[in-house]
Design an enzyme around this catalytic site. Structure first.
Site: not given
Length: 460
Positions: A318, A320, A362, A389-390
């Site tokens: 599978e 991706g 991450y 705003c981070e």
């Protein structure tokens, strides 16, 4: 492998140590063919993808902009289909799915994995054959299972005892006999980030092999004649570039196949080892050879089954990210260039964690470059940041840009075809960017840019 942050107890990423790139590359204009799309290059200084100048893409479609190299995407589908001849290849739609991508997957003769009723709806809306669809998910609702049974998806991967009971009820209601597989948690510690490792026991996916839950799931399914148990499924994680974990998983699944045969007299004909195959995001990352991967996985399965005295089941994989990831590039326009003396230069663009949250989520790393022109200026240590705003709103934590970088320049970020548009959000009410496909010198919109009307729709 990419560098990752560690998860703190409050769910935020801990601060990464200050690890600056050891030295600037000798050529800031070069495009590493292992990282950029297969049709990428530079003409008159500007990057072209699929024969289309990024300056024309930005002028016609605006920025931020997701660009998908159609030939790159399709060619990777063909690579997998050829390498796994005799088995099955299912594209993992969670990486990136839209109606046009579903058409490409169908045309390239791949199957499709979906994880929700929404993803299933996308596939069905373009006439994707339901028998070539596999339904995944750790908490499928009764409505989602009912839709899957009703339309006749090819496989449903069972993730809990509750799903077995629900499927038994629905199969009897519709008078069908759906094919099911059991997602087995095999206890493999994949060498990847905690948030994308999925086969150790202490997590939400699957039924544990070690606890006996997987074997109990076999018993419960075989006790329901309205369900057809056809095989076992395992997925050990994401962004994996070696086969050691798959070898352990295959051996443990083979042991369960033996147990099923001895206890029930049933030989299961299918084995799905999932996906999670990694791609290079920065120079030096491992590059996966699809043919070598296929040969290795086949050899692993054959040896494990021969040792257990079992016929070799049909293998399904599978992929991706390893199909969509390197086929995608994101274009941004530089808005401000802010020098923080003695540290680095902050290059702010018109997107950020709303169109690519992986860095904040991450600590994912990327390769980015000045795309609208070439430059021979001296390199400057930079941080590519968004407009949200981070303080953690970073696209690339540390990289080198030419010192003459200026507002209005275009930046291209490679390897954004997977899990960027899929994880896109509207933080600070930013509309999601458009997605354009490029091929043979032409571009076309396959997902339109959101508007303010889209943002307000549904609000009362």
């Amino acid at each position: 492998m990419s560098r990752f942050a560690h998860s703190a107890g409050d769910g935020h990423a801990e601060a990464l140590p200050e690890v600056r790139p050891p030295h600037a590359p000798t050529d800031l204009n070069a495009l590493d063919p292992a990282i950029w799309t297969r049709t990428s290059g530079r003409i008159d200084g500007a990057i072209t993808i699929g024969g289309v100048d990024v300056r024309d893409l930005a002028a016609q479609h605006g920025t931020p902009l997701y660009v998908v190299d159609e030939e790159d995407f399709r060619s990777r589908c063909r690579d997998y289909r050829a390498a796994f001849s005799g088995g099955q290849v299912h594209y993992a739609g969670k990486a990136f799915l839209c109606r046009e991508i579903a058409r490409w997957i169908q045309q390239e003769d791949l199957g499709l994995d979906v994880c929700s009723a929404g993803e299933l709806a996308v596939a069905l809306s373009v006439g994707f054959p339901p028998e070539r669809i596999t339904m995944h998910g750790n908490n499928k609702s009764l409505a989602e299972l009912e839709r899957a049974v009703d339309v006749g998806v090819g496989h449903i991967v069972v993730d809990s005892f509750e799903e077995i009971a629900r499927l038994g009820f629905l199969a009897e209601k519709y008078g069908t006999r759906p094919k099911v597989m059991i997602r087995v948690t095999v206890g493999v510690e994949a060498h990847t980030h905690e948030f994308i490792a999925t086969a150790h026991d202490d997590q939400k996916f699957g039924l544990s092999l070690n606890s006996g839950a997987a074997a109990e799931a076999v018993r419960r399914i075989l006790a329901l004649p309205q369900l057809e148990l056809v095989g076992l499924h395992s997925h050990i994680g994401s962004q994996i570039t070696d086969t050691a974990g798959f070898e352990v998983a295959a051996r443990r699944l083979a042991a369960l196949l033996v147990q099923v045969k001895e206890e029930h007299g049933v030989v299961l004909p299918e084995l799905d080892l999932g996906g999670g195959y990694g791609i290079p995001y920065v120079q030096g990352d491992d590059v996966l050879d699809v043919k070598e991967l296929a040969d290795s996985l086949r050899d692993i399965i054959i040896k494990a089954c021969e040792a257990a005295g079992l016929p070799v089941p049909r293998l399904t994989v599978e992929p991706g990210r390893s199909i969509a990831g390197l086929a995608g590039v994101t274009l941004y326009e530089v808005g401000t260039v802010k020098d923080v003396e003695g540290l680095r230069t902050y290059v702010s663009v018109d997107g950020g964690m709303s169109d690519n949250i992986r860095t904040a989520l991450y600590g994912a790393d990327y390769t980015a470059t000045l795309a609208s022109r070439e430059s021979e200026a001296e390199p400057m240590l930079s941080r590519l940041v968004g407009k949200h705003c981070e303080s953690g709103d970073m696209v690339v934590r540390d990289l080198w840009f030419p010192a003459d970088l200026a507002p209005g320049d275009l930046i291209a970020v490679a390897g954004t075809g997977a899990y960027c548009r899929s994880l896109a959000n509207n933080y600070n009410y930013l509309p999601k960017p458009a997605v354009v496909a490029v091929a043979h010198g032409q571009s076309r919109v396959i997902v339109r840019r959101e508007t303010e009307d889209d943002l307000l729709r549904g609000q009362l």
